[in-house]
Write a protein that holds these residues in place. Structure first.
Motif, PDB file in Angstrom:
ATOM      1  N   ASP A  79       0.839  -1.195   0.000  1.00 26.83           N
ATOM      2  CA  ASP A  79       0.000   0.000   0.000  1.00 26.83           C
ATOM      3  C   ASP A  79       0.877   1.249   0.000  1.00 26.83           C
ATOM      4  O   ASP A  79       1.548   1.559   0.979  1.00 26.83           O
ATOM      5  CB  ASP A  79      -0.912   0.001   1.231  1.00 26.83           C
ATOM      6  N   GLN A  87      -2.324   3.969  -3.304  1.00 24.35           N
ATOM      7  CA  GLN A  87      -3.213   3.747  -4.433  1.00 24.35           C
ATOM      8  C   GLN A  87      -4.609   3.367  -3.948  1.00 24.35           C
ATOM      9  O   GLN A  87      -4.771   2.822  -2.866  1.00 24.35           O
ATOM     10  CB  GLN A  87      -2.657   2.659  -5.369  1.00 24.35           C
ATOM     11  N   GLY A  88      -5.609   3.670  -4.757  1.00 25.10           N
ATOM     12  CA  GLY A  88      -6.971   3.342  -4.349  1.00 25.10           C
ATOM     13  C   GLY A  88      -7.986   3.912  -5.301  1.00 25.10           C
ATOM     14  O   GLY A  88      -7.652   4.427  -6.376  1.00 25.10           O
ATOM     15  N   GLY A 101      -0.619   5.435  -6.602  1.00 27.46           N
ATOM     16  CA  GLY A 101       0.131   5.541  -5.367  1.00 27.46           C
ATOM     17  C   GLY A 101       1.357   6.411  -5.520  1.00 27.46           C
ATOM     18  O   GLY A 101       1.501   7.152  -6.506  1.00 27.46           O
TER      19      GLY A 101
END
Length: 275
Positions: free
Chosen positions: A41, A44-45, A66
């Motif tokens: 992680d 990003q999302g 990200g």
């Protein structure tokens, strides 16, 4: 297939279409968007994501890259769809944010490079100069102690600070002088053999993963109409096995580079980091 600046949302949403056997759109079908790569992680999302299709049979997701300049992969799965058409995979790539100057820009293209013979113009031989300008402006975006520049201003400063040698080639260890000594030259890595190239590529990957752009020196394959074979570019990201580069010779300023391309052979890389 989109390329965006790290930490930003892609300008076009990811879109899936669910249809029946006669290609008519299906409304209200449940779908799920998920990130499959990178597994770490780094921010990003999805800023938004539809969980079911609308009247047009489509579902959308706004994807945010990200913090690392790498390839990102997202998958949308439809649990109720036929197995052979139950998922769609999207790929996009992140790049570091900097100017992507071109050496042929009308603002400086006709200016003489450096101060020594044979007196070429920046549009002819200014790819190294232009790549350094892109490098410095990347770090100027991080440190207010570093003044922003462009190839026209930098050409004069490189002459004044003797960053050019007597042939108007860049003295790479002196580049930090142009950034108020707020960066340092990590070193030069050769890529002139397959083994050395693998090492250089590994170091370039590590630098980019750390958010550090890298200057690439490559050599074009011989051709009768090419007087200048050396070419310099700034690596600012990666897509698969190719590097996203700020290419001074590109019409758009951005291109993809394969270090194993025999038409543009990797010679060495110049590595820098902030102090």
């Amino acid at each position: 297939g989109h390329i965006g600046v790290v930490g930003s949302t892609l300008p076009i949403p990811l879109t899936v279409l669910v249809q029946d056997a006669s290609s008519a759109p299906l409304t209200g079908v449940g779908v799920g968007f998920a990130i499959s790569s990178p597994t770490v992680d780094v921010g990003q999302g999805f800023d938004t994501a539809d969980t079911q299709t609308g009247a047009d049979g489509k579902a959308n997701a706004v994807f945010r890259l990200g913090s690392i300049p790498a390839e990102y992969e997202a998958t949308c799965v439809c649990q109720s769809c036929q197995m052979d058409a139950s998922s769609v995979t999207f790929k996009a790539c992140g790049k570091l944010g900097t100017d992507e100057f071109r050496q042929g820009d009308v603002r400086w293209g006709d200016t003489r490079l450096g101060a020594n013979p044979p007196h070429f113009q920046i549009r002819q031989t200014g790819c190294a100069l232009t790549s350094v300008a892109n490098l410095i402006n990347f770090y100027a975006g991080i440190s207010t102690a570093i003044a922003r520049t462009d190839p026209l201003q930098l050409n004069q400063r490189m002459t004044d600070f003797e960053v050019y040698n007597s042939s108007d080639d860049v003295r790479w260890r002196h580049v930090p002088l142009l950034a108020s000594q707020r960066i340092h030259h990590i070193g030069t890595s050769s890529g002139r053999t397959a083994l050395l190239r693998a090492t250089a590529v590994g170091r370039m990957d590590a630098d980019l993963a750390s958010g550090l752009p890298v200057i690439i020196h490559a050599v074009r394959s011989p051709a009768p109409d090419r007087r200048i074979r050396d070419h310099f570019m700034l690596a600012i990201g990666k897509c698969g096995n190719n590097y996203i580069i700020a290419d001074p010779a590109s019409s758009t300023g951005e291109a993809l580079y394969d270090p194993n391309n025999p038409q543009l052979t990797l010679q060495e890389i110049q590595r820098y980091a902030p102090l």
